[in-house]
Scaffold this active site. Structure first.
Site, PDB file in Angstrom:
ATOM      1  N   ASN A   9       0.895  -1.238  -0.086  1.00 41.95           N
ATOM      2  CA  ASN A   9      -0.039  -0.058  -0.035  1.00 41.95           C
ATOM      3  C   ASN A   9       0.974   1.182  -0.046  1.00 41.95           C
ATOM      4  OD1 ASN A   9      -1.718   2.080   0.515  1.00 41.95           O
ATOM      5  ND2 ASN A   9      -2.114   1.486   2.584  1.00 41.95           N
ATOM      6  N   TRP A  10       1.067   1.941  -1.012  1.00 44.48           N
ATOM      7  CA  TRP A  10       2.014   3.007  -1.313  1.00 44.48           C
ATOM      8  C   TRP A  10       1.233   4.274  -0.599  1.00 44.48           C
ATOM      9  CZ3 TRP A  10       3.205   2.612  -7.376  1.00 44.48           C
ATOM     10  CH2 TRP A  10       4.209   1.302  -7.342  1.00 44.48           C
ATOM     11  N   LYS A  11       0.204   4.192  -0.257  1.00 48.70           N
ATOM     12  CA  LYS A  11      -0.504   5.236   0.365  1.00 48.70           C
ATOM     13  C   LYS A  11      -0.299   6.651  -0.576  1.00 48.70           C
ATOM     14  CE  LYS A  11       0.286   3.651   4.918  1.00 48.70           C
ATOM     15  NZ  LYS A  11       0.077   3.712   6.181  1.00 48.70           N
ATOM     16  N   HIS A  95      -9.343   1.027   4.734  1.00 49.04           N
ATOM     17  CA  HIS A  95      -8.138   1.487   5.342  1.00 49.04           C
ATOM     18  C   HIS A  95      -8.594   2.168   6.749  1.00 49.04           C
ATOM     19  CE1 HIS A  95      -4.174   2.657   6.212  1.00 49.04           C
ATOM     20  NE2 HIS A  95      -3.924   1.229   5.934  1.00 49.04           N
ATOM     21  N   GLU A  97      -7.220   4.653   7.718  1.00 56.61           N
ATOM     22  CA  GLU A  97      -6.917   5.969   7.304  1.00 56.61           C
ATOM     23  C   GLU A  97      -8.069   6.595   6.568  1.00 56.61           C
ATOM     24  OE1 GLU A  97      -3.127   5.710   5.411  1.00 56.61           O
ATOM     25  OE2 GLU A  97      -2.265   5.100   7.417  1.00 56.61           O
ATOM     26  N   GLU A 167      -5.659  -5.137  10.497  1.00 53.29           N
ATOM     27  CA  GLU A 167      -4.304  -3.839  10.778  1.00 53.29           C
ATOM     28  C   GLU A 167      -4.774  -3.059  11.804  1.00 53.29           C
ATOM     29  OE1 GLU A 167      -2.413  -2.744   6.816  1.00 53.29           O
ATOM     30  OE2 GLU A 167      -4.174  -1.520   7.118  1.00 53.29           O
ATOM     31  N   GLY A 173       2.380   2.099  10.532  1.00 54.20           N
ATOM     32  CA  GLY A 173       3.254   3.244  10.373  1.00 54.20           C
ATOM     33  C   GLY A 173       3.934   3.619  11.683  1.00 54.20           C
ATOM     34  N   SER A 212       3.367  -2.313  10.356  1.00 54.32           N
ATOM     35  CA  SER A 212       4.804  -2.299  10.464  1.00 54.32           C
ATOM     36  C   SER A 212       5.620  -3.499   9.942  1.00 54.32           C
ATOM     37  CB  SER A 212       5.463  -1.721  11.879  1.00 54.32           C
ATOM     38  OG  SER A 212       4.617  -0.285  12.098  1.00 54.32           O
ATOM     39  N   GLY A 233       2.829  -1.057   4.210  1.00 56.71           N
ATOM     40  CA  GLY A 233       2.928   0.414   3.940  1.00 56.71           C
ATOM     41  C   GLY A 233       4.381   0.791   3.599  1.00 56.71           C
ATOM     42  N   GLY A 234       4.756   1.428   4.922  1.00 57.78           N
ATOM     43  CA  GLY A 234       6.273   1.931   4.652  1.00 57.78           C
ATOM     44  C   GLY A 234       7.220   1.043   4.029  1.00 57.78           C
TER      45      GLY A 234
END
Ligand code: PEP
Length: 250
Positions: A9-11, A95, A97, A167, A173, A212, A233-234
């Site tokens: 997930n590149w966001k 998600h 977010e 999640e 993150g 993470s 993500g990251g």
């Protein structure tokens, strides 16, 4: 046996340049990934680039959200059919977010899940509790309620057409990963709840862990019986890290 699945997930990250480099890096190393199915979920504007670079490779691509509507006067939104037009196989739904910053309710998330299926996309359905909820001892209540929004649409068959991503919001993150045992406990809870409605779906549905995940902790997490892969993500923003997680499933 459920095939492991690792999705990036590149966001809202990247430039045309950095995305080119990332996609080239993933393509160059994907041959080392023997077991896992792999996908990247890009910001909308980079999806044509992902399609151009990944077409014919074993890596699938997808979006990070979609509109609940098919078409029309919904400025700024993107329909599932548009994602499908650009070869997307997956779309992330619900998600944390989106739930937090865009106030997406369980009902809206369930409607988006159905919109994704209608467009021929596979939803990656995110659920998870906040730190406050975990500390308040209501993790299962929260995750159960989020899950039920899709599970209770019918006999579980609709849910079975997607992928679940557990999640924990406190791990996204933050560098704080859930321990393999903490994650497994919730994954087992999710699978049992699905089994209460539909045993066949519970057996086959993939439940990813997200929060993470890194090359250093991926193998331990994915070794747990109910953890079928990861939503990253990251660590999905560097080809080496992302591929390191994908090969941890080997
Ligand atoms: C995510 O955004 O879905 C996620 C899991 O992020 P990170 O890996 O950075 O915690």
């Amino acid at each position: 046996m459920r095939q492991p699945f690792v999705a990036g997930n590149w966001k809202m990250n990247g430039s045309l340049d950095s995305v080119n480099t990332l996609l080239d890096g993933i393509k160059a190393g994907i041959g080392e990934v023997k077991e896992a199915e792999v996908a990247v979920c890009a910001p909308f504007v980079f999806i044509p680039k992902a399609q151009q670079k990944l077409n014919g490779s074993p890596v699938a691509w997808g979006g990070q959200d979609l509109s609940v509507h098919d078409a029309g006067a919904y400025t700024g939104e993107t329909a599932g059919s548009m994602l499908k037009d650009f070869g997307c196989r997956y779309v992330i739904i619900g998600h944390s977010e989106r739930r937090t910053y865009h106030h997406e309710s369980d009902d809206l998330v369930a409607a988006k899940f159905q919109a994704a299926l209608k467009a021929g996309l596979i939803p990656i359905f995110c659920i998870g509790e906040t730190l406050e909820q975990r500390e308040g001892g209501i993790t299962e209540e929260v995750v159960g309620r989020q899950l039920d929004a899709v599970l209770n649409l019918d006999d579980g068959a609709t849910l079975g057409r997607g992928v679940i991503a557990y999640e924990p919001v406190w791990a996204i993150g933050t560098g704080k990963t859930a321990s393999p045992e903490q994650a497994q406990d919730v994954h087992a809870f999710i699978r049992n709840r699905v089994a209460g409605k539909n045993g066949a779906v519970a057996e086959k549905i993939r439940i990813l862990y997200g929060g993470s995940m890194k090359p250093g902790n991926a193998a331990e997490l994915m070794a747990k019986p109910d953890i079928d892969g990861g939503l990253i993500g990251g660590a999905a923003l560097q080809a080496e890290d992302f591929l390191g997680i994908c090969t941890a499933a080997n």
